[in-house]
Design a protein around this motif. Structure first.
Motif, PDB file in Angstrom:
ATOM      1  N   ALA A 194     -41.720   9.442  59.203  1.00  0.00           N
ATOM      2  CA  ALA A 194     -42.467   8.600  60.015  1.00  0.00           C
ATOM      3  C   ALA A 194     -44.086   8.927  59.996  1.00  0.00           C
ATOM      4  CB  ALA A 194     -42.123   9.006  61.415  1.00  0.00           C
ATOM      5  N   TRP A 195     -44.365  10.042  59.395  1.00  0.00           N
ATOM      6  CA  TRP A 195     -45.923  10.533  59.278  1.00  0.00           C
ATOM      7  C   TRP A 195     -46.444   9.613  58.234  1.00  0.00           C
ATOM      8  CZ3 TRP A 195     -48.249  12.179  55.128  1.00  0.00           C
ATOM      9  CH2 TRP A 195     -49.693  12.521  55.033  1.00  0.00           C
ATOM     10  N   LEU A 196     -45.468   9.508  57.273  1.00  0.00           N
ATOM     11  CA  LEU A 196     -45.967   8.677  56.040  1.00  0.00           C
ATOM     12  C   LEU A 196     -46.323   7.432  56.493  1.00  0.00           C
ATOM     13  CD1 LEU A 196     -46.664   8.506  52.991  1.00  0.00           C
ATOM     14  CD2 LEU A 196     -44.324   8.180  52.516  1.00  0.00           C
ATOM     15  N   ASP A 197     -45.402   6.526  57.312  1.00  0.00           N
ATOM     16  CA  ASP A 197     -45.666   5.306  57.671  1.00  0.00           C
ATOM     17  C   ASP A 197     -46.691   5.188  58.221  1.00  0.00           C
ATOM     18  OD1 ASP A 197     -44.709   2.581  58.035  1.00  0.00           O
ATOM     19  OD2 ASP A 197     -44.174   3.297  59.890  1.00  0.00           O
ATOM     20  N   GLU A 198     -47.037   6.089  59.397  1.00  0.00           N
ATOM     21  CA  GLU A 198     -48.007   5.941  60.297  1.00  0.00           C
ATOM     22  C   GLU A 198     -49.423   6.151  59.395  1.00  0.00           C
ATOM     23  OE1 GLU A 198     -48.425   5.050  63.418  1.00  0.00           O
ATOM     24  OE2 GLU A 198     -46.362   4.595  63.601  1.00  0.00           O
ATOM     25  N   ALA A 199     -49.422   7.099  58.463  1.00  0.00           N
ATOM     26  CA  ALA A 199     -50.693   7.357  57.760  1.00  0.00           C
ATOM     27  C   ALA A 199     -51.063   6.395  56.927  1.00  0.00           C
ATOM     28  CB  ALA A 199     -50.597   8.623  57.008  1.00  0.00           C
ATOM     29  N   ALA A 230     -50.366   3.084  57.453  1.00  0.00           N
ATOM     30  CA  ALA A 230     -50.698   2.028  58.030  1.00  0.00           C
ATOM     31  C   ALA A 230     -52.061   2.152  58.536  1.00  0.00           C
ATOM     32  CB  ALA A 230     -49.831   1.917  59.281  1.00  0.00           C
ATOM     33  N   ALA A 231     -52.577   3.431  58.948  1.00  0.00           N
ATOM     34  CA  ALA A 231     -54.157   3.598  59.200  1.00  0.00           C
ATOM     35  C   ALA A 231     -54.888   3.456  57.986  1.00  0.00           C
ATOM     36  CB  ALA A 231     -54.137   5.027  59.872  1.00  0.00           C
ATOM     37  N   TRP A 232     -54.381   4.089  56.935  1.00  0.00           N
ATOM     38  CA  TRP A 232     -55.166   3.786  55.576  1.00  0.00           C
ATOM     39  C   TRP A 232     -55.299   2.649  55.339  1.00  0.00           C
ATOM     40  CZ3 TRP A 232     -53.248   3.376  50.352  1.00  0.00           C
ATOM     41  CH2 TRP A 232     -54.424   3.803  49.340  1.00  0.00           C
ATOM     42  N   HIS A 233     -54.276   1.581  55.193  1.00  0.00           N
ATOM     43  CA  HIS A 233     -54.461   0.445  54.700  1.00  0.00           C
ATOM     44  C   HIS A 233     -55.480  -0.497  55.490  1.00  0.00           C
ATOM     45  CE1 HIS A 233     -51.790  -0.572  51.248  1.00  0.00           C
ATOM     46  NE2 HIS A 233     -51.212   0.539  51.672  1.00  0.00           N
ATOM     47  N   GLY A 234     -55.078  -0.456  56.824  1.00  0.00           N
ATOM     48  CA  GLY A 234     -56.230  -1.260  57.838  1.00  0.00           C
ATOM     49  C   GLY A 234     -56.140  -2.590  57.498  1.00  0.00           C
ATOM     50  N   THR A 235     -57.167  -3.262  56.970  1.00  0.00           N
ATOM     51  CA  THR A 235     -57.102  -4.778  57.151  1.00  0.00           C
ATOM     52  C   THR A 235     -55.988  -5.331  55.918  1.00  0.00           C
ATOM     53  OG1 THR A 235     -58.914  -4.816  55.657  1.00  0.00           O
ATOM     54  CG2 THR A 235     -59.348  -5.105  58.144  1.00  0.00           C
ATOM     55  N   HIS A 236     -55.738  -4.342  54.895  1.00  0.00           N
ATOM     56  CA  HIS A 236     -54.630  -4.815  54.093  1.00  0.00           C
ATOM     57  C   HIS A 236     -53.294  -4.765  54.438  1.00  0.00           C
ATOM     58  CE1 HIS A 236     -57.867  -5.034  51.208  1.00  0.00           C
ATOM     59  NE2 HIS A 236     -58.552  -3.961  51.761  1.00  0.00           N
ATOM     60  N   GLY A 241     -47.646  -5.252  54.285  1.00  0.00           N
ATOM     61  CA  GLY A 241     -46.470  -4.953  55.129  1.00  0.00           C
ATOM     62  C   GLY A 241     -46.349  -3.558  55.516  1.00  0.00           C
ATOM     63  N   ARG A 242     -45.734  -3.056  56.638  1.00  0.00           N
ATOM     64  CA  ARG A 242     -45.520  -1.688  56.791  1.00  0.00           C
ATOM     65  C   ARG A 242     -44.594  -1.091  55.889  1.00  0.00           C
ATOM     66  NH1 ARG A 242     -47.609   0.788  61.825  1.00  0.00           N
ATOM     67  NH2 ARG A 242     -46.091   2.344  61.398  1.00  0.00           N
ATOM     68  N   GLY A 279     -46.654  -0.963  46.283  1.00  0.00           N
ATOM     69  CA  GLY A 279     -47.890  -1.516  45.710  1.00  0.00           C
ATOM     70  C   GLY A 279     -49.114  -0.718  45.534  1.00  0.00           C
ATOM     71  N   LEU A 280     -48.692   0.691  45.669  1.00  0.00           N
ATOM     72  CA  LEU A 280     -49.801   1.607  45.344  1.00  0.00           C
ATOM     73  C   LEU A 280     -50.189   2.019  43.932  1.00  0.00           C
ATOM     74  CD1 LEU A 280     -49.531   4.462  48.023  1.00  0.00           C
ATOM     75  CD2 LEU A 280     -50.820   1.950  48.147  1.00  0.00           C
ATOM     76  N   PRO A 281     -51.373   2.255  43.207  1.00  0.00           N
ATOM     77  CA  PRO A 281     -51.340   2.648  42.051  1.00  0.00           C
ATOM     78  C   PRO A 281     -50.896   4.012  41.869  1.00  0.00           C
ATOM     79  CG  PRO A 281     -53.664   1.895  43.127  1.00  0.00           C
ATOM     80  CD  PRO A 281     -52.844   1.816  44.140  1.00  0.00           C
ATOM     81  N   ARG A 282     -50.630   4.334  40.614  1.00  0.00           N
ATOM     82  CA  ARG A 282     -49.763   5.499  40.540  1.00  0.00           C
ATOM     83  C   ARG A 282     -50.464   6.710  40.785  1.00  0.00           C
ATOM     84  NH1 ARG A 282     -46.714   6.423  34.969  1.00  0.00           N
ATOM     85  NH2 ARG A 282     -45.367   4.692  36.082  1.00  0.00           N
TER      86      ARG A 282
END
Length: 252
Positions: free
Chosen positions: A34-39, A41-47, A52-53, A97-100
Motif C-alpha cells: 500500500a505504501w508503494l502504491d501511494e508513494a 501516485a504522489a510521485w507520478h502527479g499529472t502523469h 493508472g494506479r 512503465g518505469l525505466p529500469r
C-alpha cells in the motif's frame, strides 16, 4: 533410544517459534505494498492518468504470483525471500512503465519499508527471560529461513551465532545451516538440540543429523508419531521442563 551425550548447544528457529509470525507478515505484506502504491501516485502527479494506479494494474495478488513464478525461475534463490521480493517488485514496476533504474530504486524503497514493518514484532512474553537463563548453560544459535534480522531486535543479545539459511542459498531442510551453526558454536549433533515449529524444515533435518529436537507443535498434529529423540511441545515456554527431564535421564 540411543544414549546421547549431555547437551551443550541449543539452536532455535525464529518465526512461529519465538513469536507469532502470521500477524507480523500480514501487516508487513499489505503495508509495504500500500505504501508503494501511494508513494508512486504522489510521485507520478499529472502523469497518473496515463499510467493508472500501480496497485490497480498490479494488485497484491499479482505481486504474490510473481514471487512464486520467480522462485521457479531461480531455484537457487528460492529461499532468499528478500531478493525474491525485491526482484519481483522491480520486474512489475518495469512492466508498469518505469525505466529500469527507477524501477530498482522504487523496489528497494518498498523493501526497506517491508523490512521495517517486518520487524514490528513482539516475542512471546516468556522468551526474553527464557533465553537469558538458557545462555548461562548452553551456547545458543538462531537458524532461520525467514528474513528477520536479529540485529534489529533486542533478542540479538542472546544469540552469538545467527544463520540466515535463505541468504546462504541453503534454506532448511538443507542440512548445511545446521552444520554451519554447530561448527560456529563448537558443538556436534549429538550434543545439540534444535527448537522449531516445522516438521519438514526443523524436525526432520535436525533429527537426521543426530540432533535432538524440541518440536513446537503449533498446529496440534497429535496423530504424528515421534521418532526417538524428538519431543513434542505446545509452546517454547515448555522447553526448560524438557531440558530438565533430559538432564535427569542422563544422570540416572
Amino acid at each position: 533410544m540411543p544414549l546421547h551425550a549431555p547437551l551443550d548447544a541449543l539452536t532455535f528457529d525464529l518465526d512461529d517459534t519465538l513469536w507469532d509470525n502470521r500477524p507480523v507478515m500480514e501487516h508487513a505484506e499489505t503495508g509495504h505494498y500500500a505504501w508503494l502504491d501511494e508513494a508512486l501516485a504522489a510521485w507520478h502527479g499529472t502523469h497518473l492518468d496515463q499510467n493508472g494506479r500501480y496497485g490497480e494494474r498490479f494488485p497484491l495478488s499479482a505481486y504474490q504470483a510473481r514471487r512464486l513464478e520467480l522462485a521457479k525461475r531461480h531455484p537457487l534463490r528460492r529461499g532468499d525471500f528478500t531478493w525474491i521480493r525485491e526482484r519481483s517488485l522491480s520486474e512489475l514496476l518495469e512492466e508498469y512503465g518505469l525505466p529500469r533504474s527507477a524501477a530498482r530504486m522504487w523496489a528497494a524503497a518498498a523493501i526497506d519499508r517491508f523490512l521495517e514493518l517486518r520487524h514490528h514484532l513482539t516475542p512471546y512474553p516468556e522468551v526474553e527471560t527464557l533465553l537469558d537463563e538458557l545462555r548461562s548453560r548452553y551456547r545458543l544459535a538462531a537458524i532461520t529461513n525467514g528474513n528477520a534480522d536479529l540485529t534489529r531486535l533486542p533478542l540479538a543479545a542472546h544469540f552469538p551465532v545467527t544463520i540466515a539459511a535463505g541468504e546462504m542459498l541453503a534454506p532448511k531442510p538443507d542440512a548445511r545451516p545446521f552444520l554451519a551453526a554447530l561448527a560456529r558454536l563448537g558443538s556436534t549433533p549429538s550434543r545439540a538440540l534444535h527448537v522449531g515449529d516445522s516438521w519438514r524444515e526443523d524436525v526432520l533435518p535436525a533429527w537426521r543429523l543426530g540432533m535432538r529436537v524440541a518440536w513446537i507443535d503449533v498446529h496440534d498434529d497429535s496423530e504424528r508419531a515421534l521418532p526417538a529423540g524428538v519431543y513434542r511441545l505446545r509452546h517454547v515456554r515448555e522447553l526448560p521442563n524438557l531440558l530438565q527431564r533430559l538432564d535427569s535421564t542422563l544422570r540416572d
